[in-house]
Design a protein around this motif. Sequence first.
Motif, short mmCIF file in Angstrom:
data_model
loop_
_atom_site.label_atom_id
_atom_site.label_comp_id
_atom_site.label_asym_id
_atom_site.label_seq_id
_atom_site.Cartn_x
_atom_site.Cartn_y
_atom_site.Cartn_z
N THR A 1 21.36 -73.68 31.38
CA THR A 1 21.59 -72.33 30.85
C THR A 1 22.12 -72.43 29.43
OG1 THR A 1 23.79 -72.38 31.88
CG2 THR A 1 22.01 -71.30 33.10
N GLU A 2 22.05 -71.32 28.71
CA GLU A 2 22.41 -71.33 27.28
C GLU A 2 23.86 -71.73 27.05
OE1 GLU A 2 21.30 -67.51 25.78
OE2 GLU A 2 19.15 -67.87 26.02
N ASP A 3 24.74 -71.42 28.00
CA ASP A 3 26.14 -71.83 27.83
C ASP A 3 26.38 -73.25 28.32
OD1 ASP A 3 26.05 -71.58 30.59
OD2 ASP A 3 27.51 -69.95 30.71
N GLY A 4 25.37 -73.88 28.90
CA GLY A 4 25.49 -75.27 29.33
C GLY A 4 26.33 -75.47 30.57
N MET A 5 26.64 -74.40 31.28
CA MET A 5 27.51 -74.50 32.45
C MET A 5 26.75 -74.69 33.77
SD MET A 5 30.57 -74.44 31.33
CE MET A 5 31.45 -74.03 29.82
N LEU A 6 25.44 -74.52 33.72
CA LEU A 6 24.65 -74.62 34.94
C LEU A 6 23.34 -75.34 34.63
CD1 LEU A 6 24.55 -73.55 37.98
CD2 LEU A 6 23.02 -71.77 37.08
N ALA A 7 22.96 -76.28 35.49
CA ALA A 7 21.67 -76.94 35.38
C ALA A 7 20.81 -76.53 36.56
CB ALA A 7 21.84 -78.45 35.35
N ILE A 8 19.50 -76.41 36.33
CA ILE A 8 18.55 -76.07 37.38
C ILE A 8 17.43 -77.10 37.32
CG2 ILE A 8 16.98 -74.32 38.30
CD1 ILE A 8 18.65 -72.20 36.87
N TYR A 9 17.11 -77.68 38.48
CA TYR A 9 16.08 -78.71 38.52
C TYR A 9 14.99 -78.33 39.53
CZ TYR A 9 18.65 -80.06 42.74
OH TYR A 9 19.27 -80.04 43.97
N SER A 10 13.77 -78.80 39.26
CA SER A 10 12.67 -78.59 40.21
C SER A 10 12.73 -79.68 41.27
CB SER A 10 11.33 -78.62 39.48
OG SER A 10 11.13 -79.88 38.84
N ASP A 11 12.44 -79.29 42.51
CA ASP A 11 12.49 -80.21 43.65
C ASP A 11 11.21 -80.00 44.45
OD1 ASP A 11 12.96 -81.58 46.01
OD2 ASP A 11 15.07 -81.00 46.15
N SER A 12 10.16 -80.76 44.10
CA SER A 12 8.86 -80.52 44.73
C SER A 12 8.84 -80.87 46.22
CB SER A 12 7.75 -81.25 43.97
OG SER A 12 7.94 -82.64 44.00
N PRO A 13 9.42 -82.01 46.67
CA PRO A 13 9.33 -82.29 48.11
C PRO A 13 10.08 -81.28 48.97
CG PRO A 13 10.71 -83.92 47.01
CD PRO A 13 10.04 -83.12 45.94
N ALA A 14 11.17 -80.74 48.45
CA ALA A 14 11.92 -79.74 49.22
C ALA A 14 11.38 -78.33 48.99
CB ALA A 14 13.40 -79.79 48.86
N GLY A 15 10.47 -78.18 48.00
CA GLY A 15 9.80 -76.90 47.81
C GLY A 15 10.64 -75.83 47.15
#
Length: 719
Positions: A53-67
């Motif tokens: 996120t723009e404030d750098g407080m949260l990361a989001i990742y893609s997880d293809s095997p877990a969908g």
Amino acid sequence: MHSAKLLAALTAALLATTVSAGAAQYFNRVASFPVAQNAPEAEVTSSEIIAATEDGMLAIYSDSPAGGIGFVDLTDPKAPKAAGFLSLNGEPTSVTIIGDKAYVGVNTSESFTNPSGKLAVVDIATQAVEAEYDLGGQPDSVAHNAAGTLIAVAIENERDEDLGDGGLPQAPAGFVVIFDVAAKSLKTVELIGIAAIGGDDPEPEFVDFNANDEIVVTLQENNHIAIIDGKTGAVTGGFSAGAVSLTDADTKKDGALRFTGKQDDLPREPDAVKWLDADRLVVANEGDWNGGTRGFTIFGRDGVVLFDSGNALDHYAARVGHYPDARNKKGVEPEGLEVAKFGDDQYIFIAEERSSLIAVYKDTGAEPEFVQLLPSGISPEGLVAIPARNLLVTANEVDLRENGGVGSHVMVYELSEGEAAYPQLIADLDADGRPLGWAAISGAVADAEKPGILYAVSDSVLSAEPAIYTIDATAHPARITAKTIITRGGAAAQKLDLEGITLDGEGGFWLASEGDSAKLTPHALFHVDADGKILAEVALPDALTANGVRFGAEGVTRIGEGDEAVLWVAMQREWKDDPKGQVKLLRYTPASKEWGAVAYPLEAPAEGAWVGLSEITAHGDYVYIVERDNQIGDKAQLKALYRVPVADLVAAELGGELPLVSKELVRDFLPDLAGNNGYVLDKVESFAVDAAGNGFVITDNDGVADSSGETLVWSIGAL
């Protein structure tokens, strides 16, 4: 740039991390987050492409095997927390973030010939899907422009690698989609006919915007790079990624690190691409079909090669024990990229999938300056820099929990003043300027007279080139200064699985080899001279091997001199004639060729684990023994050093009841291992006490085979 010159520059850079005073800055890992915490019910889970996120407080990742996508709270970067998981009814391939929304490319294809996908818009606060847009094909990379008004999606429509020769063409062709965020409209950009290779079947792989809203896209299998006007969708430029010929390459999966081969005219086949500025871009040359040149390249927008790393990434990985000999078709396999400006310095980060390293360079506007290597879980794929917080975050995709290994992790690094914490062991170059490659350090002994000088062996990972490594542990990082090949009849010895080494008191060594009947490797001791020539081979006695199992000798040490000398061998686990929870310490007297043994009491293992011995070292009135479980990460419960009084080592004959020795805990290694801010490694396999009485510990990295490749070296001080 010639490889010798580049390697010299890399060495100088490494040394600068340890000797410079002043305000030098380096990235160091501060935390590691197991992504299974976000999806505990998923059998397999992965972190692949990651955004912040723009404030750098949260990361989001893609997880293809877990969908789905996973959320990681980075409020305290040294203690990341699970922040949720959202299922997306498909296979997420990439994610980018604009304001309070995450935009996720999701593959919903039913087959290679009928690809489909969607762009999912996720409200970050509620972790709910707000909208979905049909992309008309299978998405790969997703990126947005600086203003947050445009999103580019590479629609790969990937080929079936098992169809025919796995090559091109394989319809349908790929393309690029441009999504207008405000208008919520999509524009398709066709790429047919622009590449010389498979021009009717473009396969876009990775996209990135520059400050002028131009999109650069790699067509990996087509070995081509295209430039698109993001506002109009017009293809305004492009060029072939070209080919590279390499010398001093390790090209054989042969259990040896020999950088003497050649690769001629390999297409780069770039994967990730990033703009460095409006006129330059950098690509990671992963290869996928016919190519992969093991490095990265900086191009001008006109296709002129401004810099190519050649074989430097491979060589450097070999020097720090991370070269993937068992999977070396594409060497370290550069795949992911990040470019970001921290203060006045623009950095280039290259994720090496098969070596599990991140190579860090500074962009100088000309030849980039090597800074450091970072250890990064298993198979890093995605990276995101957060310059406002001096952070770099990596996503590492492999999940090995089903096979007793560690799961996927997100790792966090911070840029600060000080020294680089990694690598902790690096090899010098040989006389021809090639790396003294090594891996899987499995046993060590100290020089009898020179403090801080160690001799170590590696196990069967490098079975075609077993060696003794001379280590200067007084250096920081510790340095392998020489590599002595073990020979039999003038050639590199075969059928060895070296797990222990001790001095013979006469300038040579005794080595312990763990047998494996499936590989026709005998359980044996080997006596070698200072040049590595085998002088004698001593098989374990029949009275012992009749009850043998796979897990044999894991260490050897010597007590006494001359004809009074005896060797003590630590057996890793119970054999068929051992009481449960006890293993043998074998005694061998070279002068009389007699065998005997005592029993050693093991700690009780946790459910589903086993406990065994990894090393034995004589010092003073004790022998010191490394005892460990076979667990890794948060399951690890036992990695410890014990000592047994030499007075207890009164051996009995094999075949009867053995006296049980007493032991005393000297050090719990778990805090040492956790102090590196990654997950706890499983294999503490070497312990040596030097001439000054200081203890040194080394972990075994398994040669980057289902391993992060990390090797840790540290001293526990005076005993």
